[in-house]
Design a protein around this motif. Structure first.
Motif, short mmCIF file in Angstrom:
data_model
loop_
_atom_site.label_atom_id
_atom_site.label_comp_id
_atom_site.label_asym_id
_atom_site.label_seq_id
_atom_site.Cartn_x
_atom_site.Cartn_y
_atom_site.Cartn_z
N ASN A 98 0.80 -1.23 0.00
CA ASN A 98 0.00 0.00 0.00
C ASN A 98 0.83 1.27 0.00
O ASN A 98 0.54 2.22 0.74
CB ASN A 98 -0.96 0.02 1.20
CG ASN A 98 -2.16 -0.88 0.97
OD1 ASN A 98 -2.53 -1.12 -0.19
ND2 ASN A 98 -2.76 -1.38 2.02
N ILE A 100 2.01 4.73 -1.91
CA ILE A 100 1.34 5.64 -2.83
C ILE A 100 2.17 5.67 -4.12
O ILE A 100 3.34 6.06 -4.10
CB ILE A 100 1.23 7.07 -2.23
CG1 ILE A 100 0.61 7.02 -0.83
CG2 ILE A 100 0.45 7.99 -3.17
CD1 ILE A 100 -0.83 6.59 -0.75
N PRO A 101 1.58 5.25 -5.24
CA PRO A 101 2.39 5.05 -6.45
C PRO A 101 3.00 6.32 -7.04
O PRO A 101 4.02 6.24 -7.72
CB PRO A 101 1.39 4.43 -7.45
CG PRO A 101 0.04 4.73 -6.91
CD PRO A 101 0.18 4.85 -5.44
N VAL A 102 2.40 7.47 -6.77
CA VAL A 102 2.94 8.70 -7.37
C VAL A 102 4.04 9.33 -6.52
O VAL A 102 4.59 10.36 -6.90
CB VAL A 102 1.82 9.74 -7.63
CG1 VAL A 102 0.90 9.28 -8.73
CG2 VAL A 102 1.04 10.05 -6.36
N LEU A 103 4.33 8.71 -5.39
CA LEU A 103 5.36 9.26 -4.52
C LEU A 103 6.59 8.37 -4.52
O LEU A 103 6.48 7.15 -4.65
CB LEU A 103 4.83 9.38 -3.08
CG LEU A 103 3.59 10.26 -2.86
CD1 LEU A 103 3.23 10.28 -1.37
CD2 LEU A 103 3.82 11.66 -3.37
N LYS B 10 0.87 16.00 -7.15
CA LYS B 10 1.26 14.69 -7.68
C LYS B 10 0.03 13.84 -7.98
O LYS B 10 0.01 13.10 -8.95
CB LYS B 10 2.18 13.98 -6.70
CG LYS B 10 3.57 14.58 -6.66
CD LYS B 10 4.61 13.54 -6.34
CE LYS B 10 6.00 14.11 -6.60
NZ LYS B 10 7.03 13.08 -6.58
N VAL B 290 -5.40 3.93 3.38
CA VAL B 290 -4.00 3.92 3.82
C VAL B 290 -3.65 5.23 4.51
O VAL B 290 -3.03 5.25 5.58
CB VAL B 290 -3.06 3.67 2.61
CG1 VAL B 290 -1.60 3.80 3.03
CG2 VAL B 290 -3.32 2.29 2.02
#
Lengths: 233, 386
Positions: A98, A100-103, B10, B290
């Motif tokens: 889990n 965050i994919p953009v971070l 982002k 999350v």
């Protein structure tokens, strides 16, 4: 000894309605976990392991009974207070990482620190230290998609420990990993327990993973078996 | 809250194609909105220029299409506070092929010796002005018209009359500059008068009046109209701005039309933005879980999602308003620009309305999904699949 209890539940119940069916997820759970312990919660699917973990993390509310975590009666807190309490005291590790994919890895780890009063440079320093601790000091700028599963989980662990919580809760942390990566992750969690004194509660299906714990407790059909007891099947 | 801005940005950039398409959609709508609001502002909200504030226009009270006797001019001039009165007559007519929009420009029959006194903002070299006053078939044209149709001093222009039948030939004797669109031709009214049959002579379309002080203009307008209260042709005297609006009202209820189109545009953007935000939030319910696990409060989650929507809307507004400034400038310089009040390419009030509209759209479009996400229980959010 009582002073060392960080998690205490008495007669804890959790029931809910799902698709018109009345489900008893936990019934009359009484559990004491002491400071510095590494507990593995085991049991078959649907036995209530994750539900118990969620109640400990105040991610869900019990339908009956008492629960005190780190001396705090969670029922007495508002949503906002619970969020702050969780940020300060709980590190949560998920099965599916889990992130965050953009971070980037660094930004993911910095995320919980954004809720603190730390200045930007301090946040970066703390996040960098946490990533170095899990052996990813050279992957600060990598995005989750650029990391292996094991590395992603290590970033998730760094994120869980970056606020220096007393309690680490892990929900099947090796469930999505190969054997070698799982070993690394379990070693790391074990180090956090032994070297840094973190209390760890880990839900797992895997008997090998459970061996890293100092104590194993079993749940069956929502009930916590007595200490030392194992399910019949 | 500022520390969440990088995360917000982002997240905006998470699905680049969708974000760009949304920005473009909002941009196109905001461009249209920007143009409409600019026109609306120019028509109904802008203050007159100092030159305009000194001018009044007197026309037939029944309709602009009904003439007034030219003899009114001397009576109007007697009103205290009036410095000059000029007869102006809308000519109409056709220049070459009327189907070519480039050939459309305004044509007025005026009194040459008074034109540049009343319209002080028009500038022309003295020798050209004198040539215009001297020669009966002379005309002067605006710089925009000269540039567009490549007219030079000495060129001949032939117009075929429709309101005033006949063929009228003019010689360009002057080219004037104007702060507003100048796709216009002025010629000597005497030439028109002498070309008309006896029965149609002696009329005036409007009287353009120059008053001594702007603050006296409303009173003077009243005095002029009172002067002709019992005349066969009663007058209506109004400010130049009001006169232009009356001219525009021939098209219908322009104010209502502009407001209706603006509302429709706003509603369209709202739907586009709401759809995008709903999709974007739905894809990230698990991430919301999350973030909450990490300690983000429902308020922080709400703020993040609303901020994201506002950022996208504002980016669209920026793109749209920039294009609308170019279009507004184009309208100002177009043949129609001469008929409109001066439209500013950049008007702070209009820019502010566009930004506020974009912010409003961002907030409203994302409020429901953001509220839903912020209130979703953590366990339920974590259970959702990506």
């Amino acid at each position: 000894m009582t002073d060392n209890i960080v998690i205490s539940t008495r007669g804890l119940n959790k029931e809910f309605i799902r698709d018109e069916f009345h489900v008893v997820a936990l019934q009359d759970v009484g559990l004491d976990i002491h400071k510095g312990e590494f507990i593995a919660l085991m049991g078959p699917s649907g036995s209530g392991k994750s539900t118990l973990l969620h109640l400990i993390a105040a991610m869900d509310t019990a339908t009956g009974g008492e629960i005190r975590v780190l001396g705090q009666d969670l029922r007495a807190l508002s949503d906002r207070q619970i969020a702050h309490w969780r940020n300060e005291n709980i590190g949560f590790i998920f099965q599916s990482f889990n992130l965050i994919p953009v971070l980037t890895a660094l930004e993911n780890v910095e995320l919980p620190l954004k809720l603190t009063n730390l200045k930007k440079q301090e946040r970066i320093d703390h996040a960098t230290t946490a990533l170095q601790l899990v052996g990813l000091g050279d992957r600060l700028g990598h995005y989750p998609r650029q990391l292996s599963g094991g590395q992603e989980q290590r970033v998730a662990i760094a994120r869980a420990i970056v606020t220096d919580p007393s309690l680490i809760l892990a929900d099947e942390p090796t469930g999505n990993l190969d054997a070698s990566s799982a070993e690394e992750i379990l070693t790391l969690v074990s180090r956090l327990n032994k070297e840094h004194g973190k209390t760890v509660v880990m839900v797992t299906h895997d008997p090998h993973a459970a061996r890293f714990a100092s104590k194993i407790r079993y749940l069956e059909k929502g009930a916590l078996l007595s200490e030392g007891a194992v399910p019949a099947n | 809250m500022f520390r969440y801005i990088p995360l917000m940005l982002k997240n905006c950039w998470r699905n680049r194609r969708r974000t760009i398409l949304t920005i473009v959609s909002i941009g196109v709508s905001m461009c249209l909105l920007g143009v409409i609001i600019s026109v609306f502002h120019a028509f109904y909200l802008s203050d007159p220029t100092p030159d305009q504030a000194l001018r009044l226009v007197t026309r037939n009270r029944i309709s602009l299409t009904q003439p007034l006797p030219q003899s009114y001019r001397e009576r109007i001039k007697q009103v205290p506070g009036i410095r000059e009165v000029m007869i102006a007559q809308w000519f109409g007519g056709v220049y070459k092929d009327s189907r070519n929009p480039d050939n459309m420009f305004a044509r007025f029959a005026v009194e040459p010796e008074k034109l540049f006194g009343i319209y002080g903002e028009l500038t022309i070299p003295d020798d050209q002005k004198r040539a215009f006053e001297r020669e009966r078939t002379a005309c002067v044209i605006g710089r925009d018209l000269a540039n567009k149709l490549n007219f030079h001093i000495g060129d001949r222009i032939t117009l075929v009359g429709d309101i005033f039948p006949g063929k009228y030939e003019f010689t360009v004797r002057g080219i004037f500059d104007s702060p507003r669109a100048s796709s216009v031709l002025y010629f000597n009214r005497e030439y028109l008068e002498q070309s008309l049959p006896e029965g149609r002579r002696g009329n005036a379309g409007t009287f353009d009046i120059l008053v001594d002080r702007a603050e006296n203009a409303p009173h003077i307008a009243q005095v002029v109209d009172d002067e002709f209260l019992n005349s066969p042709a009663r007058t209506k005297t109004e400010s130049e701005q009001a006169f232009v609006l009356g001219f525009v009202s021939f098209l219908g209820n322009v104010k209502m039309f502009l407001l209706s189109v603006s509302a429709a545009v706003m509603f369209t953007i709202l739907l586009v933005s709401a759809n995008t935000m709903a999709m974007s939030v739905r894809e990230r319910v698990r991430e919301v879980g999350v973030l909450k696990t990490l300690g983000f409060t429902p308020g922080a989650i709400l703020g993040l999602i609303l901020g994201e929507a506002c950022a996208i809307s504002l980016a669209g507004a920026l793109v749209g308003y920039t294009i609308s400034m170019m279009l507004t400038n184009g309208i100002r310089k177009s043949p129609f620009g001469g008929f409109l009040p001066p439209i500013a390419a950049f008007e702070p009030g209009v820019a502010l309305v566009c930004v506020a509209a974009a912010g409003f759209i961002g907030l409203i479009s994302s409020l429901v999904p953001a509220w839903g996400a912020s209130r979703t229980p953590i366990v339920e959010a974590l259970r959702s699949t990506d």
